[in-house]
Design an enzyme around this catalytic site. Structure first.
Site, PDB file in Angstrom:
ATOM      1  N   SER A  49       0.861  -1.188   0.000  1.00 52.55           N
ATOM      2  CA  SER A  49       0.000   0.000   0.000  1.00 52.55           C
ATOM      3  C   SER A  49       0.895   1.235   0.000  1.00 52.55           C
ATOM      4  O   SER A  49       2.096   1.137   0.281  1.00 52.55           O
ATOM      5  CB  SER A  49      -0.891  -0.001   1.242  1.00 52.55           C
ATOM      6  N   ASP A  84      -0.671  -1.521  -4.117  1.00 51.04           N
ATOM      7  CA  ASP A  84      -2.058  -1.774  -3.704  1.00 51.04           C
ATOM      8  C   ASP A  84      -2.789  -0.441  -3.518  1.00 51.04           C
ATOM      9  O   ASP A  84      -2.300   0.433  -2.800  1.00 51.04           O
ATOM     10  CB  ASP A  84      -2.018  -2.568  -2.383  1.00 51.04           C
ATOM     11  N   HIS A  85      -3.930  -0.274  -4.137  1.00 47.02           N
ATOM     12  CA  HIS A  85      -4.736   0.961  -4.030  1.00 47.02           C
ATOM     13  C   HIS A  85      -3.907   2.220  -4.274  1.00 47.02           C
ATOM     14  O   HIS A  85      -3.898   3.149  -3.453  1.00 47.02           O
ATOM     15  CB  HIS A  85      -5.425   1.061  -2.658  1.00 47.02           C
ATOM     16  N   GLU A 135      -9.940  -0.355 -10.394  1.00 44.17           N
ATOM     17  CA  GLU A 135     -11.065  -0.641  -9.483  1.00 44.17           C
ATOM     18  C   GLU A 135     -12.332   0.103  -9.877  1.00 44.17           C
ATOM     19  O   GLU A 135     -12.304   1.276 -10.238  1.00 44.17           O
ATOM     20  CB  GLU A 135     -10.696  -0.270  -8.038  1.00 44.17           C
ATOM     21  N   HIS A 177     -12.534  -4.344   3.618  1.00 46.34           N
ATOM     22  CA  HIS A 177     -11.178  -4.449   4.177  1.00 46.34           C
ATOM     23  C   HIS A 177     -11.289  -4.577   5.692  1.00 46.34           C
ATOM     24  O   HIS A 177     -12.139  -3.938   6.311  1.00 46.34           O
ATOM     25  CB  HIS A 177     -10.371  -3.174   3.873  1.00 46.34           C
ATOM     26  N   ASN A 229      -6.871 -10.713  -2.172  1.00 46.30           N
ATOM     27  CA  ASN A 229      -5.947  -9.917  -1.358  1.00 46.30           C
ATOM     28  C   ASN A 229      -6.113 -10.191   0.136  1.00 46.30           C
ATOM     29  O   ASN A 229      -7.235 -10.182   0.658  1.00 46.30           O
ATOM     30  CB  ASN A 229      -6.217  -8.430  -1.572  1.00 46.30           C
TER      31      ASN A 229
END
Ligand code: 13P
Length: 287
Positions: A49, A84-85, A135, A177, A229
């Site tokens: 991240s 990630d993101h 996404e 999450h 994930n």
């Protein structure tokens, strides 16, 4: 062996299993994920991240550590180093730093802006030989400062983003999450089935892999999920094992305070969590 994630996920899609993305925070996390993947002959994606990247002093540090560790440990299974993101700027930084894969999360923009930014990054990532995840909809809960409302993705929007040539797509389907609340409604399988149908066979990504029951995981894989994930589970298991060590007073026995001893039970616990997930996702022996 550091590679982009495209081929490993296409293979997973065809073989009806999923590859685990294990989010990493430091040397112990990375080592645990790499050694377990190698032992189980499973492909693996190391997720980073933006917060974790910052914690480890930057994406360049992470890329250098992962590349060196992959070599020093003699890892032969396919390993992707994946943002990630990511924000738009974060994605560009990872491309420069030598990651092999990025996720651009434009889900908080309106769909037109998400499409526009994703399209640009698809071009840049592919020119650099990297894979890219996008996404649509949003993942509920909080992931390292990225907060999502948890809307179910609109299949038509998924189709638009898939058509941009992204290698795999994360679509919100009620996944969250962090730890799932007791009143969680479960995954929206009807939406997932429709998304799979309109996106023409692109591997789909299930975020929030901590705490999803095995039957739901299996059903999600049967409906086109090829990457799952996992972050919180490794954190919880590491914390529990470390707490046990300290509460048993082990850090006060001999040189039990040595960080290599103090962090060992937590590291072993992460390995166990990674093993469980790889077995559940069906990726063992698929390297
Ligand atoms: P969990 O923290 O719920 O396992 O989710 C991880 C994730 O989706 C990372 O993007």
């Amino acid at each position: 062996m550091l590679v982009r994630a495209t081929e490993m996920l296409q293979k997973a899609k065809q073989g009806h299993y999923a590859v685990a993305q294990i989010n990493i925070n430091n040397m112990e996390w990375t080592k645990a994920a790499l050694l377990t993947a190698e032992e189980l002959k499973s492909p693996v994606i190391l997720g980073v991240s933006e917060g974790a990247g910052k914690y480890m002093t930057g994406f360049e540090t992470v890329a250098a550590m992962v590349k060196a560790m992959d070599k020093s440990l003699g890892i032969t299974v396919p390993v992707a180093l994946h943002l990630d993101h990511g924000s738009y700027e974060g994605s560009l930084k990872c491309i420069e730093a030598g990651f092999t894969s990025i996720m651009f999360d434009g889900s908080h923009y309106g769909i037109d802006e998400n499409v526009e930014k994703t399209a640009e990054l698809v071009r840049i990532a592919h020119e650099a030989g990297m894979s890219i995840e996008a996404e649509v909809g949003s993942i509920g809960g909080e992931e390292d400062g990225v907060v999502g409302a948890g809307e179910i993705a609109d299949p038509e929007e998924c189709r638009r983003v898939a058509e941009l040539g992204v290698d795999f797509l994360a679509a919100g389907i009620g996944n969250i999450h962090g730890v799932y609340p007791p009143n969680w409604q479960g995954l929206a399988f009807d939406a997932l089935a429709e998304i799979q149908q309109v996106t023409g066979g692109i591997p789909l990504v299930l975020h929030g892999g901590t705490g999803i029951p095995e039957e739901m995981i299996k059903k999600a894989i049967s409906l086109g999920v090829s990457k799952i994930n996992v972050n919180t589970e490794c954190q919880l298991t590491f914390a529990a094992a470390t707490r046990k060590y300290i509460e048993a007073g082990k850090d006060r026995e001999g040189k039990g305070y040595d960080p290599r001893k103090l962090l060992a039970p937590g590291t072993e616990a992460i390995k166990e969590a990674v093993r469980e997930k790889m077995e559940m996702f069906g990726s063992v022996g698929k390297a």
